[in-house]
Design a protein around this motif. Structure first.
Motif, mmCIF file in Angstrom:
data_model
loop_
_atom_site.group_PDB
_atom_site.id
_atom_site.type_symbol
_atom_site.label_atom_id
_atom_site.label_comp_id
_atom_site.label_asym_id
_atom_site.label_seq_id
_atom_site.Cartn_x
_atom_site.Cartn_y
_atom_site.Cartn_z
ATOM 1 N N ASN A 1 0.810 -1.219 0.000
ATOM 2 C CA ASN A 1 0.000 0.000 0.000
ATOM 3 C C ASN A 1 0.842 1.267 0.000
ATOM 4 O OD1 ASN A 1 -2.246 -1.639 0.129
ATOM 5 N ND2 ASN A 1 -2.455 -1.446 2.332
ATOM 6 N N GLU A 2 0.432 2.212 -0.855
ATOM 7 C CA GLU A 2 1.009 3.545 -0.783
ATOM 8 C C GLU A 2 0.183 4.354 0.199
ATOM 9 O OE1 GLU A 2 0.883 5.195 -4.752
ATOM 10 O OE2 GLU A 2 -1.242 5.653 -4.618
ATOM 11 N N GLU A 3 0.764 5.428 0.703
ATOM 12 C CA GLU A 3 0.053 6.299 1.623
ATOM 13 C C GLU A 3 0.107 7.735 1.110
ATOM 14 O OE1 GLU A 3 0.377 4.520 6.063
ATOM 15 O OE2 GLU A 3 2.212 5.448 5.311
ATOM 16 N N THR A 4 -0.993 8.455 1.314
ATOM 17 C CA THR A 4 -1.040 9.879 1.026
ATOM 18 C C THR A 4 -1.379 10.584 2.335
ATOM 19 O OG1 THR A 4 -1.767 9.481 -1.238
ATOM 20 C CG2 THR A 4 -2.117 11.697 -0.347
ATOM 21 N N TYR A 5 -0.479 11.460 2.767
ATOM 22 C CA TYR A 5 -0.648 12.224 3.994
ATOM 23 C C TYR A 5 -1.106 13.625 3.626
ATOM 24 C CZ TYR A 5 1.983 8.630 6.513
ATOM 25 O OH TYR A 5 2.395 7.457 7.080
ATOM 26 N N ILE A 6 -2.144 14.107 4.294
ATOM 27 C CA ILE A 6 -2.647 15.461 4.094
ATOM 28 C C ILE A 6 -2.562 16.180 5.436
ATOM 29 C CG2 ILE A 6 -4.606 16.876 3.368
ATOM 30 C CD1 ILE A 6 -5.599 14.295 1.863
ATOM 31 N N ILE A 7 -1.671 17.168 5.529
ATOM 32 C CA ILE A 7 -1.482 17.907 6.774
ATOM 33 C C ILE A 7 -2.580 18.964 6.867
ATOM 34 C CG2 ILE A 7 0.125 19.237 8.204
ATOM 35 C CD1 ILE A 7 1.152 16.387 7.399
ATOM 36 N N LEU A 8 -3.410 18.862 7.903
ATOM 37 C CA LEU A 8 -4.522 19.793 8.094
ATOM 38 C C LEU A 8 -4.181 20.933 9.046
ATOM 39 C CD1 LEU A 8 -7.428 17.219 8.509
ATOM 40 C CD2 LEU A 8 -6.781 18.481 6.439
ATOM 41 N N LYS A 9 -3.284 20.664 9.992
ATOM 42 C CA LYS A 9 -2.960 21.654 11.020
ATOM 43 C C LYS A 9 -1.547 21.391 11.519
ATOM 44 C CE LYS A 9 -4.497 22.873 15.673
ATOM 45 N NZ LYS A 9 -5.418 22.516 16.745
ATOM 46 N N GLY A 10 -0.824 22.446 11.826
ATOM 47 C CA GLY A 10 0.511 22.311 12.376
ATOM 48 C C GLY A 10 1.592 22.354 11.310
ATOM 49 N N SER A 11 2.827 22.173 11.762
ATOM 50 C CA SER A 11 3.957 22.175 10.838
ATOM 51 C C SER A 11 5.088 21.375 11.457
ATOM 52 C CB SER A 11 4.421 23.603 10.542
ATOM 53 O OG SER A 11 4.824 24.248 11.737
ATOM 54 N N GLY A 12 5.979 20.947 10.605
ATOM 55 C CA GLY A 12 7.104 20.155 11.078
ATOM 56 C C GLY A 12 7.915 19.646 9.910
ATOM 57 N N TYR A 13 8.397 18.420 10.048
ATOM 58 C CA TYR A 13 9.222 17.810 9.017
ATOM 59 C C TYR A 13 8.725 16.407 8.723
ATOM 60 C CZ TYR A 13 12.441 21.645 9.451
ATOM 61 O OH TYR A 13 12.993 22.897 9.440
ATOM 62 N N TYR A 14 8.794 16.058 7.451
ATOM 63 C CA TYR A 14 8.443 14.718 6.999
ATOM 64 C C TYR A 14 9.712 14.112 6.417
ATOM 65 C CZ TYR A 14 5.454 10.978 5.494
ATOM 66 O OH TYR A 14 4.852 9.752 5.381
ATOM 67 N N GLN A 15 9.966 12.854 6.730
ATOM 68 C CA GLN A 15 11.154 12.193 6.188
ATOM 69 C C GLN A 15 10.740 10.951 5.425
ATOM 70 O OE1 GLN A 15 14.467 11.596 8.841
ATOM 71 N NE2 GLN A 15 15.409 10.084 7.470
ATOM 72 N N VAL A 16 11.277 10.815 4.208
ATOM 73 C CA VAL A 16 11.136 9.614 3.398
ATOM 74 C C VAL A 16 12.540 9.201 2.994
ATOM 75 C CG1 VAL A 16 10.143 8.545 1.347
ATOM 76 C CG2 VAL A 16 8.901 10.391 2.499
ATOM 77 N N ASP A 17 12.933 7.991 3.378
ATOM 78 C CA ASP A 17 14.286 7.491 3.141
ATOM 79 C C ASP A 17 15.285 8.486 3.735
ATOM 80 O OD1 ASP A 17 13.145 5.264 1.828
ATOM 81 O OD2 ASP A 17 13.102 6.343 -0.075
ATOM 82 N N ASP A 18 16.185 9.025 2.925
ATOM 83 C CA ASP A 18 17.179 9.964 3.444
ATOM 84 C C ASP A 18 16.783 11.428 3.243
ATOM 85 O OD1 ASP A 18 18.880 7.940 4.323
ATOM 86 O OD2 ASP A 18 19.855 7.776 2.362
ATOM 87 N N ASP A 19 15.585 11.674 2.699
ATOM 88 C CA ASP A 19 15.129 13.037 2.451
ATOM 89 C C ASP A 19 14.217 13.515 3.578
ATOM 90 O OD1 ASP A 19 16.441 13.149 -0.016
ATOM 91 O OD2 ASP A 19 14.712 12.310 -1.059
ATOM 92 N N CYS A 20 14.542 14.670 4.126
ATOM 93 C CA CYS A 20 13.747 15.283 5.189
ATOM 94 C C CYS A 20 13.370 16.687 4.712
ATOM 95 C CB CYS A 20 14.552 15.335 6.485
ATOM 96 S SG CYS A 20 13.579 15.844 7.901
ATOM 97 N N PHE A 21 12.081 17.014 4.736
ATOM 98 C CA PHE A 21 11.636 18.292 4.189
ATOM 99 C C PHE A 21 10.530 18.878 5.062
ATOM 100 C CE2 PHE A 21 9.818 14.651 2.046
ATOM 101 C CZ PHE A 21 8.444 14.853 2.160
ATOM 102 N N PRO A 22 10.378 20.225 5.029
ATOM 103 C CA PRO A 22 9.358 20.874 5.858
ATOM 104 C C PRO A 22 7.954 20.629 5.305
ATOM 105 C CG PRO A 22 10.509 22.510 4.539
ATOM 106 C CD PRO A 22 11.194 21.191 4.292
ATOM 107 N N VAL A 23 6.982 20.486 6.229
ATOM 108 C CA VAL A 23 5.572 20.360 5.873
ATOM 109 C C VAL A 23 4.767 21.291 6.768
ATOM 110 C CG1 VAL A 23 5.735 17.995 4.987
ATOM 111 C CG2 VAL A 23 5.237 18.373 7.409
ATOM 112 N N GLN A 24 3.588 21.660 6.302
ATOM 113 C CA GLN A 24 2.693 22.525 7.060
ATOM 114 C C GLN A 24 1.269 22.258 6.596
ATOM 115 O OE1 GLN A 24 3.975 26.443 5.998
ATOM 116 N NE2 GLN A 24 3.094 26.354 3.965
ATOM 117 N N ALA A 25 0.296 22.900 7.237
ATOM 118 C CA ALA A 25 -1.092 22.756 6.822
ATOM 119 C C ALA A 25 -1.183 23.016 5.321
ATOM 120 C CB ALA A 25 -1.972 23.728 7.586
ATOM 121 N N GLY A 26 -1.795 22.091 4.607
ATOM 122 C CA GLY A 26 -1.892 22.185 3.148
ATOM 123 C C GLY A 26 -0.895 21.305 2.417
ATOM 124 N N SER A 27 0.113 20.781 3.108
ATOM 125 C CA SER A 27 1.079 19.882 2.465
ATOM 126 C C SER A 27 0.444 18.515 2.234
ATOM 127 C CB SER A 27 2.324 19.697 3.329
ATOM 128 O OG SER A 27 3.011 20.903 3.504
#
Length: 146
Positions: free
Chosen positions: A75-101
């Motif tokens: 299964n693949e997953e789709t994450y929808i950030i509704l509130k807050g902010s932070g960082y999402y990491q996939v494998d060796d990539d880490c990137f900022p996320v926020q509401a709307g990501s």
């Protein structure tokens, strides 16, 4: 522990209410693999009797993280950030996320996230079998006259 509420059900549908999204933190469950309580998470596949997707709503406390990395087998997953902010990491990539990501992750992607905000993070995760969507939107629809 808060429970989903059945609104209505018929031959071709199931409708539930999980309450106000601010109250997701009132839900908890026992993780089927670790046996530990997970607070602030609700899955809706079972109560809606879904056959093609699993959808979950999750809260992450301020200045905290999910606490684990994981993969899926099919299964693949789709994450929808509704509130807050932070960082999402996939494998060796880490990137900022926020509401709307919105982040789609292939099954083999090693993933996790953290909330760096002073407020709770709230996200929806939609899980479905990779490459299973053959038709979508208007291509799979047909108007019916009443």
């Amino acid at each position: 522990m808060k429970q989903t509420e059945k609104i209505s059900e018929g031959k071709n549908y199931s409708a539930i209410n999980i309450g106000n999204l601010e109250d997701i933190k009132s839900y908890s469950l026992i993780h089927e693999k670790t046996g530990k309580e997970v607070k602030g998470k609700v899955f809706v596949k079972e109560p809606t009797k879904a056959t093609g997707t699993e959808i979950s709503f999750t809260t992450v406390l301020p200045k905290s993280e999910l606490g684990y990395f994981h993969i899926h087998h099919r299964n693949e997953e789709t994450y929808i950030i509704l509130k807050g902010s932070g960082y999402y990491q996939v494998d060796d990539d880490c990137f900022p996320v926020q509401a709307g990501s919105i982040i789609r992750v292939a099954p083999e992607g090693v993933r996790s996230l953290c909330n760096t905000a002073e407020e709770e993070m709230l996200f929806i995760c939609i899980q479905s079998k990779e490459n299973s969507l053959e038709e979508y939107t208007a291509g799979d629809g047909q108007r019916i006259a009443f």
